[in-house]
Structures are given as C-alpha cells and as structure tokens.
Scaffold this motif. Structure first.
Motif, short mmCIF file in Angstrom:
data_model
loop_
_atom_site.label_atom_id
_atom_site.label_comp_id
_atom_site.label_asym_id
_atom_site.label_seq_id
_atom_site.Cartn_x
_atom_site.Cartn_y
_atom_site.Cartn_z
N LEU A 291 46.97 111.96 88.34
CA LEU A 291 45.51 112.48 88.10
C LEU A 291 44.49 111.61 87.59
O LEU A 291 43.24 112.00 87.87
N THR A 292 44.81 110.95 86.58
CA THR A 292 43.88 109.70 85.97
C THR A 292 43.13 109.01 87.08
O THR A 292 42.29 108.62 87.06
N CYS A 293 44.03 108.44 87.67
CA CYS A 293 43.58 107.20 88.67
C CYS A 293 42.93 107.60 89.92
O CYS A 293 41.94 107.22 90.19
N SER A 294 43.44 108.66 90.39
CA SER A 294 42.70 109.35 91.63
C SER A 294 41.38 109.77 91.11
O SER A 294 40.25 109.28 91.94
N THR A 295 40.94 110.58 90.13
CA THR A 295 39.60 110.79 89.67
C THR A 295 38.79 109.59 89.10
O THR A 295 37.54 109.77 89.63
N TYR A 296 39.41 108.76 88.61
CA TYR A 296 38.71 107.70 88.13
C TYR A 296 38.17 106.70 89.41
O TYR A 296 36.88 106.44 89.55
N PHE A 297 39.14 106.20 90.17
CA PHE A 297 38.70 105.30 91.18
C PHE A 297 37.83 106.08 92.21
O PHE A 297 36.85 105.54 92.91
N LEU A 298 38.03 107.20 92.62
CA LEU A 298 37.23 108.04 93.12
C LEU A 298 35.78 107.92 92.85
O LEU A 298 34.83 108.15 93.71
N SER A 299 35.75 108.58 91.62
CA SER A 299 34.41 108.51 91.03
C SER A 299 33.62 107.15 90.93
O SER A 299 32.47 106.99 91.40
N GLN A 300 34.38 105.94 90.86
CA GLN A 300 33.80 104.78 90.81
C GLN A 300 33.27 104.43 92.26
O GLN A 300 32.21 103.75 92.49
N LEU A 320 38.80 118.65 95.07
CA LEU A 320 40.07 118.27 94.40
C LEU A 320 40.21 119.00 93.09
O LEU A 320 41.57 119.35 93.12
N ALA A 321 39.14 119.28 92.46
CA ALA A 321 39.35 119.92 91.24
C ALA A 321 39.82 121.52 91.60
O ALA A 321 40.68 122.20 90.72
N LEU A 371 36.66 115.45 102.00
CA LEU A 371 37.20 116.77 101.72
C LEU A 371 38.70 117.05 102.29
O LEU A 371 39.39 117.38 101.12
N LEU A 372 39.21 116.53 103.40
CA LEU A 372 40.70 117.01 103.67
C LEU A 372 41.46 115.94 102.70
O LEU A 372 42.37 116.55 102.07
N PRO A 373 41.06 114.71 102.54
CA PRO A 373 42.02 113.89 101.64
C PRO A 373 42.14 114.36 100.22
O PRO A 373 43.32 114.35 99.58
N ILE A 379 45.76 119.78 95.89
CA ILE A 379 47.17 120.94 96.20
C ILE A 379 48.28 120.16 95.74
O ILE A 379 49.17 120.84 94.89
N GLY A 380 48.72 119.14 95.90
CA GLY A 380 49.65 118.46 95.53
C GLY A 380 49.94 118.11 94.02
O GLY A 380 51.05 118.66 93.55
N CYS A 381 48.87 117.94 93.33
CA CYS A 381 48.87 117.93 91.98
C CYS A 381 48.97 119.16 91.18
O CYS A 381 49.66 119.51 90.42
#
Length: 475
Positions: A291-300, A320-321, A371-373, A379-381
């Motif tokens: 959860l932490t890494c996906s949002t952090y790296f996507l934002s960056q 995602l959210a 959007l898709l990934p 959904i998975g989280c």
C-alpha cells in the motif's frame, strides 16, 4: 474497603448520549489517520521543491509517520486501558492538531520531519481507541456489527478522500494546506469527545506502561530504516550507517529482554509461538509495504517523469483509492458468502497490477497504463485489507485475539516504513546503474521506479502465498 472504591467505573459515553456519537468518533478518528497517510503522497514533490528536500528526506516524510504510528500503537492501546479512552483521545487529538499546524508552518526539513514524527506518535492514540468507543456505545448484536463495518468503511474511504483532497489543496493553495486541514477537524473532534465521553478515574496503581519496550522497538526499527536510507547515497561503509546498524542490533535484543522481564510487557512473547501470529504479521506487513510503496512511487513517477501536476496526479490515482475502498467493503460480504482464500486472491491481483506498472512508459495511456493496472492494485489490496486480519484471528484463542489484532495493525504500519526504505534504496540503485553512475536522467529515474513496482509485486505475491500457511481452514 470504602463503598466508593467498590463503585463501578463510569460508562464511557455520558448518560443520554446516542449510540451514533460513538460511531461518529470512531469513524472520524479512523478517517483522519488514513487520510493523513494518503494526502501527503500527492504533495511530496511540492514539498521537495519548496523545502529543497533530498530524496532521503522525502522518504522520511512518509516513513517517520508510519514508524512512530506503528511503534507506539500497542503502547497507546494499553494507555487507553489504564487511563481511559477519553483522556488518551484528547491528548492524541491535541498533539495531532498541533503537529499538523507545525508541519504546515515548517520552513526546513528538520522542522517538517519533527512535526511528522509527532503526528505519527499522536495518530497511534487515534488508531487504537475507536474500536473500544464503538463497543462502549453499542451492545452486542447487529448494531455493533453495523458500526464496526461503517468504521472500517470510513478508514477505507479515507484513502480515496486523501488522494482527492491532496490534489485539490496542493493545486489551489499549496502543500502546506494538506497539513493545515487536520487542525479544524482535530479541534472539532476534541469538542465532541470532551462533551460526550465520560472521564475515567481508573485505578492504575501497580500497573505500568511498557515505555522502554515501545522506545526500544521504535529505536531498533528507526535505526534500521535510517541505515537503509542513508546507505543509498553514502554507502554501507559510511560511519553513520554503521552506527545505525549497531544501534538497531543492540536495541532489538534490548526490546526482547524488556519483554521477558517486564511485569506487563507490550508484547507477551509466548503469543508469537501461535502459528498464525508471526505468519500473519509477515503477511500483513507485506500488505503495508504494498500500500505504501505503490502510492509513493506512483505519485513520484507521475509528477517527476510524466509531468502531471498535483491535481492530475490525484485524478490518476483516484481509481486505485476508490477500488480499494469498494473492495474492502465488499470483502466482508464475500467472506460471509463463503468465498475462501481472499488474502491469496487479493495479493495475487495486486501483484498483477504492480507487474503491469513495471512497464509504465514516460508518456502513459490513461486507460491502459494507469486506470487498469491501478484498479487491479486497489481491488487486490481492498480484498486483502480486512479479510487478512479476519483470517489470522480466526485461528487465535479468544484470550489472545486483542493482542494479535494489535500486532497485525502494528506490523502493517512498520511493514510500510521498512518496505518504503528498502525500495527507495532499490530504485535509487537501479537508477544509478541505468545512468552509468552519473546524475540521474528522467529515463534512469523511471527505470528505478519501474524496478520498485516489480519488487512491490514480488512482495504482494509473497504475502499472498504466506496466507496459505495460516493454520485454519479458511486462510
């Protein structure tokens, strides 16, 4: 013994207080804690530019909050037992509001990081008291179940709201408002708690908080995270890195020794011998990292490589959210309907989305590349978030379920902190190799982010497979 000493402790809610007030307090506390973790991610690039933050300092804006939140969560829960939920909530809200104001006024990296640390410490009180407030306000039965479901839904929705609010506030008024927004909310919640919750004059004589345990655990993990972060730039031979490793190596055995000798330890070590507890902690720690890494790296990646502003980034991360919140709310019904292995299915679904993001191009298609990934990750989280904890606790004796639940929540926050430190180091190393050791170009930086997405996918896969080892029939 006097009759006064025999009188029962007052109820948590004042007489005549409707039960929905307990639900409101719990939901707002959960919403604030989760929102504060999500809202910051969108504002990170603006913070970096305004305060000239290094990549290590930027990582610590997220990590120090998670580290203090996770490290003091069990201590805050125990403090609520001894001194009353009202007192702990009021102190927590006051500290959280003051620290949010200080963070918004920060004019340097040390001031911002110190404020974020206090926010995390205070958030531990907000994260641990709401469930007790719900149980005090609702008798056993359907009403309590609905309140707990609403509380969990608000926590899930806090992430979606944080993403949108972060984009709006940063775009319109600047990053400081993602901190300032906590102040009026905290003051309002303090007023509600002050008016509707009873003070408690609990007799805590002969009982003590395990402060040395909480401090030694947080120090051990903080030193480890510092070493991981600093070694990214200075190398493992740097004296400060080696000193941090020594501190971590000393503080962890001290924590174990304190737990063995304390009259009322933070963690009864025998609970860790229950099969589901260590497996569940690893599994949910992995979820925290995802959860932490996906949002952090996507934002960056979206702001530094793709060129999105804060508002566009919040829109790109909204699927995602939202899918996370919806899937989290649906997971309970799916479990009740007989769907098994939700942590396995959820972890593998997240891994598929993250592996897809491994191919994120510099000019992505909104549908295919974002959007898709990101929806798969959400959904998975969401499927894993509550079902994993339920799966772990279903194999735990009732007398240990409270501590086991606390350990799972602690593992989630600390997993996020350690996972982010490790993957920031990985992304930086891959970027340097891609650039041939020179200053990072955008292409090299993107290669680092792509490697981090792939590593996060592997963590999600490992967490999913760990759920198969849980010692009960539903996993």
């Amino acid at each position: 013994m006097s009759s006064l000493s025999l009188s029962p402790a007052p109820a948590l809610l004042r007489r005549g207080t409707p039960s929905w007030v307990a639900t409101l307090v719990a939901c707002l506390c959960a919403f604030m804690v989760v929102m504060d973790g999500a809202i910051v991610n969108i504002a990170l690039p603006a913070m970096r530019q305004d305060l000239a933050l290094s990549s290590v300092q930027l990582q610590w804006v997220v990590d120090v909050y998670l580290l203090l939140l996770g490290g003091f969560m069990l201590l805050a829960a125990r403090a609520g037992d001894l001194y009353g939920r009202r007192a702990v909530l009021l102190w927590g809200l006051a500290l959280f509001s003051a620290a949010s104001l200080a963070a918004g006024l920060a004019n340097s990296a040390p001031m911002l990081l110190a404020a974020r640390a206090v926010q995390g410490f205070a958030a531990a009180a907000l994260a641990t008291s709401p469930l007790a407030v719900i149980m005090a306000g609702h008798p056993q039965g359907a009403g309590r179940e609905r309140a707990i479901g609403l509380w969990a839904a608000c926590a899930a929705m806090g992430s979606a709201f944080g993403v949108v609010a972060g984009g709006v506030l940063t775009s319109l008024w600047g990053w400081r408002w993602v901190m300032f927004v906590n102040v009026p909310a905290g003051v309002l919640l303090m007023a509600i708690v002050w008016v509707f919750l009873n003070p408690r004059s609990a007799d805590s004589r002969g009982q003590a908080l395990d402060v040395p345990g909480a401090v030694s655990l947080t120090l051990a993990l903080g030193a480890l995270i510092f070493a991981l972060a600093q070694a990214t730039h200075d190398g493992w031979s740097e004296p400060s890195v080696q000193l941090a490793l020594v501190v971590a190596g000393v503080a962890l055995p001290v924590f174990i020794m304190v737990q063995r000798r304390a009259r009322e330890p933070l963690v009864r070590l025998e609970v860790l011998r229950l099969r589901n507890v260590p497996i569940g902690m690893l599994m949910i720690g992995g979820l925290g990292a995802v959860l932490t890494c996906s949002t952090y790296f996507l934002s960056q990646a979206l702001q530094r490589i793709v060129g999105f502003d804060a508002w566009d980034t919040s829109l790109a991360m909204l699927p995602l959210a939202l899918t996370l919140a919806v899937a989290a709310m649906l997971s309970r019904r799916l479990r009740e309907a007989g769907f098994k292995r939700l942590p396995l299915v959820g972890g593998l679904t997240s891994a598929a989305g993250l592996a897809w993001l491994h191919g994120l191009p510099a000019q992505p298609s909104m549908l295919v590349d974002l959007l898709l990934p990101t929806s798969l990750v959400g959904i998975g989280c969401g499927l894993t978030l509550m079902s994993a904890t339920q799966a772990v606790l279903s194999g735990i004796p009732q007398k240990d379920s409270g501590l086991a639940a606390g350990l799972q929540n602690t593992a989630r926050q600390l997993g996020g902190a350690i996972g982010l430190a490790s993957l920031v180091a990985l992304a930086h190393g891959v970027g340097l190799r891609s650039a041939g050791g020179a200053v990072l170009s955008q292409a090299a930086e993107l290669a680092g982010y792509q490697a981090a997405f792939l590593a996060t996918a592997l963590i999600s896969t490992a967490s999913a497979l760990l759920s198969l080892l849980l010692g009960h029939e539903e996993g």
